[in-house]
Scaffold this active site. Structure first.
Site, PDB file in Angstrom:
ATOM      1  N   HIS A 122       0.834  -1.205   0.000  1.00  0.00           N
ATOM      2  CA  HIS A 122       0.000   0.000   0.000  1.00  0.00           C
ATOM      3  C   HIS A 122       0.873   1.262   0.000  1.00  0.00           C
ATOM      4  O   HIS A 122       1.924   1.296   0.637  1.00  0.00           O
ATOM      5  CB  HIS A 122      -0.912  -0.004   1.229  1.00  0.00           C
ATOM      6  CG  HIS A 122      -1.966   1.059   1.192  1.00  0.00           C
ATOM      7  ND1 HIS A 122      -1.719   2.353   1.588  1.00  0.00           N
ATOM      8  CD2 HIS A 122      -3.253   1.035   0.788  1.00  0.00           C
ATOM      9  CE1 HIS A 122      -2.829   3.072   1.449  1.00  0.00           C
ATOM     10  NE2 HIS A 122      -3.770   2.291   0.952  1.00  0.00           N
ATOM     11  N   GLU A 124       0.649   4.183   1.389  1.00  0.00           N
ATOM     12  CA  GLU A 124       0.965   4.781   2.694  1.00  0.00           C
ATOM     13  C   GLU A 124       2.086   4.000   3.381  1.00  0.00           C
ATOM     14  O   GLU A 124       3.020   4.584   3.952  1.00  0.00           O
ATOM     15  CB  GLU A 124      -0.278   4.771   3.593  1.00  0.00           C
ATOM     16  CG  GLU A 124       0.008   5.334   4.974  1.00  0.00           C
ATOM     17  CD  GLU A 124      -0.983   4.873   6.039  1.00  0.00           C
ATOM     18  OE1 GLU A 124      -2.156   4.635   5.712  1.00  0.00           O
ATOM     19  OE2 GLU A 124      -0.560   4.744   7.191  1.00  0.00           O
TER      20      GLU A 124
END
Ligand code: F3S
Length: 282
Positions: A122, A124
């Site tokens: 991901h 982030e």
């Protein structure tokens, strides 16, 4: 059909803030580019594309003069590369993500080995790994995390979470890792970097799921927080995840009296309203 919305749902303050910054920037700059999608929702991205905002996948493809970093944030190395190229960076990193970045950077400076409870693919989490430095890993597996600890000298371990993980799963992970790693560790810190907007949406979705016959979760298929909302609801009641009202299937509501509605943190209000009005007519 009786339709009830979760008491908290839809756009979180972090995505709302990022979109407002982007709209404002689009008025001042033409050819605005964002590094990766500003948030994981097709409808939102189409609305921004209509303002002339283009999404590019790699820093090398950014042309400037002004470029946008998404709400998920980036590693410091990417920020430095953009600055070195003289680009005007509009940083929409969510304050909750920025807090997690600063926490891991400080822990790394203090010599901690850092485990990030999260999905290593991901955006982030890739950013957080950049801030956390070499002695860090992202995983959802306690066995993998304890393996990292055993490879290094007996020392200090810190555990943080991707902001949009589920509270209960982070608690379980931290508890098991504590049991597995304590013998090899001098100091073990567990830090709550979960996003409060996400935790409140999950709690509201779970509460509503207990009172309805079926739940509809609205949001992007690639949106991590939307998928986790759907997983939370599905542990309690029949649940369907849709991106738009067009995906609703009448068969889901046969013999049902009530439907609950929740939506991921990057789902525009207009999409939620459209799904709600379709459900009311079902
Ligand atoms: Fe930020 Fe939480 Fe939204 S981390 S982008 S407020 S889901």
């Amino acid at each position: 059909m009786q339709v009830e919305r979760a008491r908290e749902l839809g756009l979180c303050f972090g995505v709302r803030r990022a979109v407002n910054m982007l709209r404002d920037a689009a008025r001042r700059h033409t050819g605005l580019q964002t590094l990766g999608p500003i948030a994981h929702n097709h409808v939102l991205l189409q609305e921004l594309a209509a303002l002339g905002v283009e999404t590019v996948d790699s820093p090398e493809h950014l042309q400037g003069p002004a470029v946008v970093v998404s709400a998920h944030g980036v590693p410091p190395s990417v920020m430095h590369r953009l600055a070195d190229r003289g680009l005007n960076v509009i940083d929409t990193t969510c304050p909750n993500v920025a807090r997690a970045q600063h926490i891991v950077a400080e822990l790394a400076d203090d010599g901690f080995t850092i485990v990030i409870f999260g999905d290593s693919g991901h955006t982030e989490v890739r950013g957080l790994l950049g801030w956390a430095g070499e002695r860090s890993m992202a995983t959802l597996s306690v066995a993998e995390a304890s393996g990292l600890l055993r490879r290094g000298p007996r020392g200090r371990l810190a555990v943080i979470s991707q902001t949009t993980q589920r509270l209960q799963e982070y608690v379980e992970f931290a508890r098991e890792l504590c049991a597995a790693a304590m013998a090899d560790t001098e100091e073990l810190r567990i830090i709550n970097t979960l996003c409060d907007a996400t935790v409140r949406r999950q709690a509201a979705a779970a509460e509503l799921s207990r009172r309805v016959d079926v739940m509809i979760v609205v949001g992007g298929r690639h949106s991590a927080n939307t998928r986790r909302l759907a997983e939370t609801c599905a542990t309690i009641v029949e649940t369907h995840h849709v991106e738009t009202a067009a995906e609703l299937n009448e068969a889901w509501f046969t013999g049902k009296a009530s439907v609950g509605l929740t939506a991921g943190a990057s789902t525009p209000d207009s999409v939620i309203d459209e799904v709600a009005s379709r459900l009311e007519r079902a």
